[in-house]
Design a protein around this motif. Structure first.
Motif, mmCIF file in Angstrom:
data_model
loop_
_atom_site.group_PDB
_atom_site.id
_atom_site.type_symbol
_atom_site.label_atom_id
_atom_site.label_comp_id
_atom_site.label_asym_id
_atom_site.label_seq_id
_atom_site.Cartn_x
_atom_site.Cartn_y
_atom_site.Cartn_z
ATOM 1 N N GLY A 104 125.357 50.677 44.780
ATOM 2 C CA GLY A 104 125.040 51.078 45.767
ATOM 3 C C GLY A 104 123.512 50.566 45.585
ATOM 4 O O GLY A 104 123.235 49.839 44.563
ATOM 5 N N SER A 105 122.767 50.344 46.973
ATOM 6 C CA SER A 105 121.424 49.972 46.822
ATOM 7 C C SER A 105 120.396 50.803 46.710
ATOM 8 O O SER A 105 120.567 51.948 46.940
ATOM 9 C CB SER A 105 121.784 48.957 48.371
ATOM 10 O OG SER A 105 122.241 49.826 49.629
ATOM 11 N N THR A 106 119.155 50.143 46.355
ATOM 12 C CA THR A 106 117.981 50.839 46.590
ATOM 13 C C THR A 106 116.579 49.981 47.329
ATOM 14 O O THR A 106 116.611 50.677 47.766
ATOM 15 C CB THR A 106 117.612 50.630 44.801
ATOM 16 O OG1 THR A 106 117.171 49.308 44.066
ATOM 17 C CG2 THR A 106 118.630 51.326 44.355
ATOM 18 N N TYR A 107 116.223 48.944 46.662
ATOM 19 C CA TYR A 107 115.226 48.593 47.684
ATOM 20 C C TYR A 107 115.145 47.280 47.537
ATOM 21 O O TYR A 107 115.690 46.345 46.369
ATOM 22 C CB TYR A 107 114.105 48.822 46.862
ATOM 23 C CG TYR A 107 113.965 48.879 45.425
ATOM 24 C CD1 TYR A 107 113.287 47.896 44.739
ATOM 25 C CD2 TYR A 107 114.085 49.971 45.377
ATOM 26 C CE1 TYR A 107 113.536 47.508 43.867
ATOM 27 C CE2 TYR A 107 114.605 49.982 43.520
ATOM 28 C CZ TYR A 107 113.079 49.116 42.969
ATOM 29 O OH TYR A 107 113.508 48.599 41.364
ATOM 30 N N GLU A 245 123.478 58.605 45.885
ATOM 31 C CA GLU A 245 122.762 59.212 47.091
ATOM 32 C C GLU A 245 121.552 60.288 46.776
ATOM 33 O O GLU A 245 120.884 60.462 47.502
ATOM 34 C CB GLU A 245 123.654 60.303 47.751
ATOM 35 C CG GLU A 245 124.548 59.257 48.197
ATOM 36 C CD GLU A 245 124.670 58.523 48.857
ATOM 37 O OE1 GLU A 245 124.257 59.194 50.597
ATOM 38 O OE2 GLU A 245 125.015 57.710 49.802
ATOM 39 N N TRP A 247 119.304 59.034 44.452
ATOM 40 C CA TRP A 247 117.711 57.962 44.443
ATOM 41 C C TRP A 247 117.969 57.763 46.102
ATOM 42 O O TRP A 247 116.379 57.675 45.922
ATOM 43 C CB TRP A 247 118.576 56.484 44.073
ATOM 44 C CG TRP A 247 117.268 55.684 44.616
ATOM 45 C CD1 TRP A 247 117.065 54.582 45.259
ATOM 46 C CD2 TRP A 247 116.324 55.266 43.475
ATOM 47 N NE1 TRP A 247 116.134 53.635 45.060
ATOM 48 C CE2 TRP A 247 115.758 53.877 43.769
ATOM 49 C CE3 TRP A 247 116.340 55.734 42.379
ATOM 50 C CZ2 TRP A 247 114.867 54.036 42.934
ATOM 51 C CZ3 TRP A 247 115.422 54.848 41.052
ATOM 52 C CH2 TRP A 247 114.440 54.276 42.133
ATOM 53 N N LYS A 248 118.476 58.300 47.191
ATOM 54 C CA LYS A 248 118.093 58.108 48.731
ATOM 55 C C LYS A 248 117.444 59.111 48.640
ATOM 56 O O LYS A 248 116.094 59.380 49.976
ATOM 57 C CB LYS A 248 119.538 57.555 49.372
ATOM 58 C CG LYS A 248 120.086 55.939 49.329
ATOM 59 C CD LYS A 248 120.725 56.214 50.187
ATOM 60 C CE LYS A 248 122.024 54.761 49.738
ATOM 61 N NZ LYS A 248 123.642 55.170 50.702
ATOM 62 N N ASP A 249 117.235 60.511 47.728
ATOM 63 C CA ASP A 249 116.850 61.228 48.279
ATOM 64 C C ASP A 249 114.883 61.091 48.880
ATOM 65 O O ASP A 249 114.649 60.578 47.722
ATOM 66 C CB ASP A 249 116.226 62.723 47.043
ATOM 67 C CG ASP A 249 115.812 64.037 47.690
ATOM 68 O OD1 ASP A 249 114.085 63.798 47.054
ATOM 69 O OD2 ASP A 249 116.370 64.643 47.616
ATOM 70 N N ALA A 253 112.078 58.469 46.847
ATOM 71 C CA ALA A 253 111.574 57.544 47.529
ATOM 72 C C ALA A 253 110.293 57.716 48.099
ATOM 73 O O ALA A 253 109.478 56.224 48.258
ATOM 74 C CB ALA A 253 112.398 57.461 49.337
ATOM 75 N N HIS A 256 108.451 56.676 44.133
ATOM 76 C CA HIS A 256 108.917 54.980 44.133
ATOM 77 C C HIS A 256 107.814 54.093 45.783
ATOM 78 O O HIS A 256 107.350 54.014 45.023
ATOM 79 C CB HIS A 256 110.190 54.596 44.889
ATOM 80 C CG HIS A 256 110.806 53.644 44.310
ATOM 81 N ND1 HIS A 256 110.807 52.034 45.443
ATOM 82 C CD2 HIS A 256 111.318 53.113 43.152
ATOM 83 C CE1 HIS A 256 111.156 51.036 45.104
ATOM 84 N NE2 HIS A 256 111.296 51.038 43.068
ATOM 85 N N ALA A 266 112.862 49.822 51.233
ATOM 86 C CA ALA A 266 114.298 50.603 50.813
ATOM 87 C C ALA A 266 115.665 49.675 51.796
ATOM 88 O O ALA A 266 115.414 49.043 52.956
ATOM 89 C CB ALA A 266 114.311 51.871 51.352
ATOM 90 N N SER A 268 120.175 50.084 52.255
ATOM 91 C CA SER A 268 121.384 50.991 52.269
ATOM 92 C C SER A 268 122.114 50.149 52.924
ATOM 93 O O SER A 268 122.282 49.775 54.017
ATOM 94 C CB SER A 268 120.867 52.453 53.571
ATOM 95 O OG SER A 268 121.968 52.683 53.354
#
Length: 289
Positions: A104-107, A245, A247-249, A253, A256, A266, A268
């Motif tokens: 999964g990606s983050t940023y 998922e 982490w995307k909350d 976000a 971060h 960010a 996705s």
């Protein structure tokens, strides 16, 4: 992997074992996932809290340098890591003949050029000295940043150039590779320094003071997408994908963004796309050898 002792009948034992293999280890607090990073900040505190609400206990290990989290993951000391971009992961996999996989990606964190001596790119003198990180991945990215800023020219088409690839006759500045942690500390003695986001905060450098940054929306920035990484055999683990998922909350976000002073953008992107980008990165690294 630790298993809870039980007096249940053999069929139940087998069922429990299969469940734990798929989702991680269990303890009294539920499913436990060990995750490594190099930058545990307030975002991780919120991440832990949100995971807990979903029945997942995160055990976070904050490593002291970039070399440790991938080795720890490969050796099963941790289950996931979250600290690196795809270019760094590709460099590790190729060098170690490993298969660590992004799930999964983050940023993306733009990489910037900073100066205490000059207010604008045009103020940097001919022959000026620029400090850049000396690790292969960040060094190459720093050279691309300086080329995009119009301060130097890279010869050839290497995906991972070094200072030896600089066309000195067509370049305005010279570079001095130093340890990434020293790039910010070098600011008083050089005309400029390309500094990773991690060391900006530690050194009190304002991210908004950059003279130039690379563009995170440019397709050329894809190798610098930061990712959550697992071992290849665990890439479909439902608990790990659930953490992607979480982490995307929005709360994570927001935390971060505060921790990075809004420097991170960010991203996705699903795991299969990230694997494709990683494959291209690794092919480029192998070709450059």
């Amino acid at each position: 992997m630790k298993f809870r002792r039980t007096l249940a009948i053999p069929v139940l034992i087998a069922t429990a074992a299969l469940t734990l293999t798929a989702c991680g280890s269990d303890d009294a607090s539920g499913t436990v996932v060990r995750i490594g990073t190099t930058d545990k900040d307030k975002a991780f505190e919120v991440f832990e809290q949100k995971a807990k609400e979903q029945g997942i206990t995160l055990k976070v290990t904050n490593f002291s340098d970039y070399k440790q989290p991938n080795t720890a993951l490969s050796q099963k000391q941790i289950d996931l890591n979250l600290f690196q971009h795809l270019q760094f992961l590709g460099q590790y996999n190729v060098a170690s003949s490993d298969t660590l996989t992004p799930i999964g990606s983050t940023y993306i964190v733009p990489l910037g050029l900073y100066s205490k001596k000059h207010k604008a790119l045009t103020d940097i003198p001919a022959g000026g000295e620029i400090a850049i990180p000396n690790d292969p991945t960040n060094q190459a990215r720093a050279l691309f940043v300086l080329q995009a800023a119009g301060l130097l020219k890279i010869t050839g088409n290497s995906v991972q150039p070094t200072p030896a690839d600089i066309d000195k006759g067509a370049s305005k500045v010279r570079v001095t590779p130093v340890d990434a942690a020293q790039t910010a500390l070098s600011l008083p003695s050089v005309d400029g320094s390309v500094i990773n986001n991690t060391f900006l905060e530690r050194s009190g450098v304002d991210p908004k003071s950059a003279l130039y940054k690379d563009d995170p929306k440019n397709p050329a920035a894809e190798p610098y997408i930061n990712v959550i990484v697992s071992r290849a055999e665990d890439k479909t683990n439902p608990t790990y994908l659930k953490l992607v998922e979480i982490w995307k909350d929005p709360a994570v976000a927001t935390a971060h963004a505060e921790a990075t002073k809004d420097t991170a953008v960010a991203v996705s992107r699903p795991g299969p796309e990230l694997e494709q980008i990683l494959d291209r990165v690794q092919q480029g690294i192998r070709t450059a050898k």
